[in-house]
Scaffold this active site. Structure first.
Site, PDB file in Angstrom:
ATOM      1  N   LYS A 172       1.037  -1.228   0.118  1.00  0.00           N
ATOM      2  CA  LYS A 172       0.027  -0.089  -0.058  1.00  0.00           C
ATOM      3  C   LYS A 172       0.706   1.251   0.069  1.00  0.00           C
ATOM      4  O   LYS A 172       2.188   1.181   0.129  1.00  0.00           O
ATOM      5  CB  LYS A 172      -0.749  -0.059   1.137  1.00  0.00           C
ATOM      6  CG  LYS A 172      -0.227   0.007   2.485  1.00  0.00           C
ATOM      7  CD  LYS A 172      -1.045  -0.334   3.785  1.00  0.00           C
ATOM      8  CE  LYS A 172      -0.396  -0.229   4.862  1.00  0.00           C
ATOM      9  NZ  LYS A 172      -1.345  -0.687   6.167  1.00  0.00           N
ATOM     10  N   TYR A 223      17.250  29.561   8.340  1.00  0.00           N
ATOM     11  CA  TYR A 223      16.146  30.136   8.600  1.00  0.00           C
ATOM     12  C   TYR A 223      16.302  30.149  10.218  1.00  0.00           C
ATOM     13  O   TYR A 223      16.558  28.945  11.067  1.00  0.00           O
ATOM     14  CB  TYR A 223      14.802  29.189   8.322  1.00  0.00           C
ATOM     15  CG  TYR A 223      14.645  29.815   6.987  1.00  0.00           C
ATOM     16  CD1 TYR A 223      14.263  31.083   6.345  1.00  0.00           C
ATOM     17  CD2 TYR A 223      14.524  28.544   5.944  1.00  0.00           C
ATOM     18  CE1 TYR A 223      13.825  31.270   5.212  1.00  0.00           C
ATOM     19  CE2 TYR A 223      14.165  28.875   4.612  1.00  0.00           C
ATOM     20  CZ  TYR A 223      13.832  30.187   4.287  1.00  0.00           C
ATOM     21  OH  TYR A 223      13.515  30.587   3.034  1.00  0.00           O
TER      22      TYR A 223
HETATM   23  C1  LIG Z   1      -0.313  -1.595   6.679  1.00  0.00           C
HETATM   24  C2  LIG Z   1      -0.944  -2.912   7.477  1.00  0.00           C
HETATM   25  C3  LIG Z   1      -0.248  -4.009   7.570  1.00  0.00           C
HETATM   26  C4  LIG Z   1       1.348  -3.969   7.523  1.00  0.00           C
HETATM   27  O1  LIG Z   1       1.867  -3.636   8.668  1.00  0.00           O
HETATM   28  P1  LIG Z   1       3.557  -3.177   8.773  1.00  0.00           P
HETATM   29  O2  LIG Z   1       3.661  -2.747  10.073  1.00  0.00           O
HETATM   30  O3  LIG Z   1       3.821  -2.169   7.842  1.00  0.00           O
HETATM   31  O4  LIG Z   1       4.130  -4.457   8.476  1.00  0.00           O
HETATM   32  C5  LIG Z   1      -0.614  -5.121   7.893  1.00  0.00           C
HETATM   33  N1  LIG Z   1      -1.933  -5.385   8.302  1.00  0.00           N
HETATM   34  C6  LIG Z   1      -2.758  -4.316   8.055  1.00  0.00           C
HETATM   35  C7  LIG Z   1      -4.417  -4.272   8.363  1.00  0.00           C
HETATM   36  C8  LIG Z   1      -2.388  -3.102   7.526  1.00  0.00           C
HETATM   37  O5  LIG Z   1      -3.326  -2.069   7.404  1.00  0.00           O
END
Ligand SMILES: *Cc1c(COP(=O)(O)O)cnc(C)c1O
Length: 357
Positions: A35, A254
């Site tokens: 994702k 800055y």
């Molecule tokens: C994003 C997500 C994962 C992966 O989590 P990580 O900590 O990046 O390994 C697994 N399960 C769900 C439901 C998620 O939303």
């Protein structure tokens, strides 16, 4: 000539990390979580690199699942946040996407034969999404009655504190999940973000869901990725575009927040918060040039930041500076910026080209 600021993506490191996840998953199979544009690494390139190894992919939403099909990925794709409309379910069915349904409205959208295969989310204590464990028998009975029962692949839950081996919560959530799903031993079960792969004796059932570890960053609060045997996948680098010596009393950038107390050779690097480098990374945040660790001076600007070159006297304009990668872990930079590697990796902006190698 374009600016040479770049995120180099090491696809062999990605494959190494996936194989480590699969090895740690034991009897479970690991679905590759890609994702948020493959955690900022480029979803198409990441998925193609893992296509020979991963039996399933996981994304948050429909757009991401469609991006995988556009990239030629044929595996089933779990959609971890379910669907946002009834029409999405038909697309899921046509394209082989497996939404994780988490509320009664989504179940009402299922209509007999047009239903895709789907997962049911069980809320075991994180209290973001999912059905209450006590409600599962009624939910399943209703699905059976409406003719959708055979579309249920199984049950999903998510851990709140798996990043902390000292927390009792993962154990408690696992017990709740096991009890709640026991009446359906033929259905699959999926638990386990990356962190759960590093917890001794943690059951991962049929499918685990590693995300961040595939990219080499740490899922644990008390270790960096390399300390867990992970290989960094992204090297974020940018050129030194100016060097100068500032004298005692002179400030940089800055707010003039950093003031030299002795003569200091410093350099300007062509990357800033407009590229996703965290503005909250202050003086002392590590970077590297020519394999030598150096550190930031003063405030990060939108397009550039300053580094102290005292420890790297040979560094010259044109040299590439590593902001994170093999010498400086993204987890270290994240700690300096008060955040986690996840946010830094997913936050690299579109101005930075990804070079997959
Ligand atoms: C994003 C997500 C994962 C992966 O989590 P990580 O900590 O990046 O390994 C697994 N399960 C769900 C439901 C998620 O939303």
């Amino acid at each position: 000539m374009p600016r040479s600021t770049v995120a180099r993506i090491d696809l062999d490191a990605l494959k190494h990390n996936f194989r480590l996840a699969q090895a740690k998953a034991g009897d479970a199979r690991a679905m590759a979580v890609v994702k948020a544009d493959g955690y900022g690494h480029g979803i198409a390139a990441v998925a193609k690199a893992l296509a020979d190894d991963a039996g399933k992919f996981a994304v948050a939403c429909l757009e991401e699942a469609l991006a995988l099909r556009a990239a030629g990925i044929r595996q089933p794709v779990a959609m971890l946040q379910g669907v946002h409309s009834q029409r999405d379910l038909a697309v899921c069915r046509q394209r082989g996407f497996e939404p994780v349904l988490h509320n009664g409205v989504q179940l009402e959208w299922l209509a007999g034969d047009s239903a895709p295969s789907f997962w049911l989310k069980v809320n075991t204590g994180m209290n973001r999404l999912g059905f209450r464990p006590d409600d599962l028998p009624a939910v399943m009975a209703k699905l059976e009655a409406s003719g959708c029962g055979h579309h249920v692949l199984g049950f999903v839950t998510h851990f709140a504190c798996a990043d902390d081996p000292a927390s009792a919560m993962t154990h408690d959530q696992t017990a709740v999940f096991e009890r709640a799903t026991a009446p359906w031993p033929d259905l699959m079960r999926s638990v386990g973000n990356s962190a759960a792969h590093f917890l001794p004796d943690q059951p991962l059932y049929d499918w685990s869901r590693p995300g961040i570890m595939l990219y080499g960053a740490s899922p644990m609060i008390a270790a960096t990725g390399p300390e867990l045997g992970l290989k960094p996948v992204m090297t974020l680098e940018a050129p030194l575009i100016a060097t100068r010596v500032v004298g005692p009393g002179e400030s940089i950038g800055y707010g003039a927040t950093w003031v030299a107390d002795t003569e200091t050779r410093m350099g300007m690097v062509a990357i800033g918060y407009g590229d996703g480098y965290p503005r909250h990374a202050g003086t002392g945040t590590p970077a590297a040039v020519r394999g030598t660790r150096i550190s930031l001076l003063g405030r990060v600007s939108m397009d550039m930041l300053a580094v102290n070159l005292t420890g790297a006297p040979e560094a010259q304009e044109g040299d590439m500076v590593e902001l994170w990668g093999g010498t400086v872990s993204v987890d270290e930079v994240a700690a300096c910026a008060g955040t986690i590697g996840y946010e830094l990796l997913t936050g690299v902006t579109a101005r930075v080209p990804r070079a997959h190698e």
